[in-house]
Design an enzyme around this catalytic site. Sequence first.
Site, PDB file in Angstrom:
ATOM      1  N   LYS A  14      45.388  32.955  50.391  1.00 22.39           N
ATOM      2  CA  LYS A  14      43.927  32.918  50.319  1.00 22.39           C
ATOM      3  C   LYS A  14      43.459  31.694  49.520  1.00 22.39           C
ATOM      4  O   LYS A  14      43.857  31.512  48.377  1.00 22.39           O
ATOM      5  CB  LYS A  14      43.418  34.210  49.674  1.00 22.39           C
ATOM      6  CG  LYS A  14      43.808  35.459  50.468  1.00 22.39           C
ATOM      7  CD  LYS A  14      43.584  36.747  49.690  1.00 22.39           C
ATOM      8  CE  LYS A  14      44.513  36.889  48.522  1.00 22.39           C
ATOM      9  NZ  LYS A  14      44.416  38.188  47.835  1.00 22.39           N
TER      10      LYS A  14
ATOM     11  N   THR B 105      31.901  38.666  44.338  1.00 20.34           N
ATOM     12  CA  THR B 105      33.159  38.655  45.112  1.00 20.34           C
ATOM     13  C   THR B 105      34.208  39.549  44.470  1.00 20.34           C
ATOM     14  O   THR B 105      35.393  39.423  44.760  1.00 20.34           O
ATOM     15  CB  THR B 105      33.723  37.225  45.185  1.00 20.34           C
ATOM     16  OG1 THR B 105      33.882  36.729  43.843  1.00 20.34           O
ATOM     17  CG2 THR B 105      32.820  36.291  45.967  1.00 20.34           C
TER      18      THR B 105
ATOM     19  N   GLY C 106      36.785  42.151  43.853  1.00 20.55           N
ATOM     20  CA  GLY C 106      37.582  43.015  44.724  1.00 20.55           C
ATOM     21  C   GLY C 106      37.878  42.460  46.105  1.00 20.55           C
ATOM     22  O   GLY C 106      38.389  43.179  46.965  1.00 20.55           O
ATOM     23  N   THR C 107      37.596  41.164  46.324  1.00 21.11           N
ATOM     24  CA  THR C 107      37.862  40.623  47.674  1.00 21.11           C
ATOM     25  C   THR C 107      39.358  40.650  48.006  1.00 21.11           C
ATOM     26  O   THR C 107      39.743  40.883  49.152  1.00 21.11           O
ATOM     27  CB  THR C 107      37.368  39.159  47.827  1.00 21.11           C
ATOM     28  OG1 THR C 107      37.764  38.432  46.680  1.00 21.11           O
ATOM     29  CG2 THR C 107      35.882  39.080  47.991  1.00 21.11           C
ATOM     30  N   GLY C 108      40.203  40.409  46.983  1.00 17.98           N
ATOM     31  CA  GLY C 108      41.663  40.392  47.214  1.00 17.98           C
ATOM     32  C   GLY C 108      42.164  41.763  47.641  1.00 17.98           C
ATOM     33  O   GLY C 108      42.903  41.898  48.621  1.00 17.98           O
ATOM     34  N   CYS C 109      41.737  42.799  46.902  1.00 19.04           N
ATOM     35  CA  CYS C 109      42.145  44.175  47.232  1.00 19.04           C
ATOM     36  C   CYS C 109      41.654  44.534  48.633  1.00 19.04           C
ATOM     37  O   CYS C 109      42.379  45.133  49.440  1.00 19.04           O
ATOM     38  CB  CYS C 109      41.538  45.170  46.249  1.00 19.04           C
ATOM     39  SG  CYS C 109      41.907  44.834  44.526  1.00 19.04           S
TER      40      CYS C 109
HETATM   41  O1  PXL Z   1      41.763  42.189  42.387  1.00 18.56           O
HETATM   42  C1  PXL Z   1      42.811  42.497  41.547  1.00 18.56           C
HETATM   43  C2  PXL Z   1      42.762  43.895  41.025  1.00 18.56           C
HETATM   44  C3  PXL Z   1      43.628  44.823  41.514  1.00 18.56           C
HETATM   45  N1  PXL Z   1      43.662  46.091  41.076  1.00 18.56           N
HETATM   46  C4  PXL Z   1      42.815  46.506  40.130  1.00 18.56           C
HETATM   47  C5  PXL Z   1      41.914  45.627  39.604  1.00 18.56           C
HETATM   48  C6  PXL Z   1      41.868  44.289  40.067  1.00 18.56           C
HETATM   49  C7  PXL Z   1      40.907  43.342  39.533  1.00 18.56           C
HETATM   50  O2  PXL Z   1      40.124  43.596  38.683  1.00 18.56           O
HETATM   51  O3  PXL Z   1      41.088  46.071  38.672  1.00 18.56           O
HETATM   52  C8  PXL Z   1      42.866  47.921  39.659  1.00 18.56           C
END
Ligand code: PXL
Length: 277
Positions: free
Chosen positions: A185, A217, A219-222
């Site tokens: 990403k 943005t 939580g975009t990765g999750c």
């Molecule tokens: O985006 C990474 C991430 C993954 N998991 C949890 C998070 C975060 C970012 O804050 O809190 C539980």
Amino acid sequence: MNKINNLSKTVLVIAGSDPSGGAGIQADLKTLTSLSVYGMTAITALTEQNTNGVSDIFEIPLDFVVKQINCCLSDIHINAVKIGMLHSAELILAVYEALNDNNILSKKDINIVLDPVMVAKGGHKLLKENAVDALKNFIYKVHPVLTPNIPEAEILTGMKINNLTDMKNVGKEIIKLGASHVILKGGHMETPVMTDLYIDDSEIYSIETKKILTNHTHGTGCTMASALSAFLAKSFNVKSSFVNAHKYVNNAIKTSPKFGIGNGPINHCHNINEFIV
Ligand code: PXL
């Protein structure tokens, strides 16, 4: 006429909790639900966080993470696994053993998406520094679909990324570490056009988008990783899952609800129609 949505595909999420609802398990379940996939969860850690960042972490005892995995897998079939925050080397090993003991790793039709979560946006460490080798070992043994951002890709390979060519080279290096596919990403690049890459052992495919200037943005990765797992669970191949998940996340960023005073969440519900009775 109401369309009835018959659920048949399921994903087991192994990840941390974000009480403010934008990232972690909460983002994963919202994403899976909006894409009509049934989500189950094994929670690895509770975080204290809101849109201003993470302030504390409570690690769930290893044996209880394993119990959550076992009780799901002994009961309900799964079509994919999505792994997020794994905080320690001991937990990484315990998750590997739990998946192995439940014969998940030998099943070719169950894709494992690993988001190599390391640092939260505000800088709080979500993976202990001494756990990076354990994570690389996990990648080597499990061959997951890996979804790093640029800083995570740099840490995994020890290589620096300054441009698109570097991204491609680092992506190929991560394939050598054992990932079956890499979704790299490019959001951290300071360029007006953002590039996300799909990389496998024979192809590099890129999606370019104009960078959306917003700080909403969180939580975009999750969300990207769980959207990928949803499409994989529905038997799309990895490249088509990437294309669809990318579109889902992009639209979620464009329609973010602008909640909170910091880095706000994206709109996981943008694809859900109003409920009409
Ligand atoms: O985006 C990474 C991430 C993954 N998991 C949890 C998070 C975060 C970012 O804050 O809190 C539980």
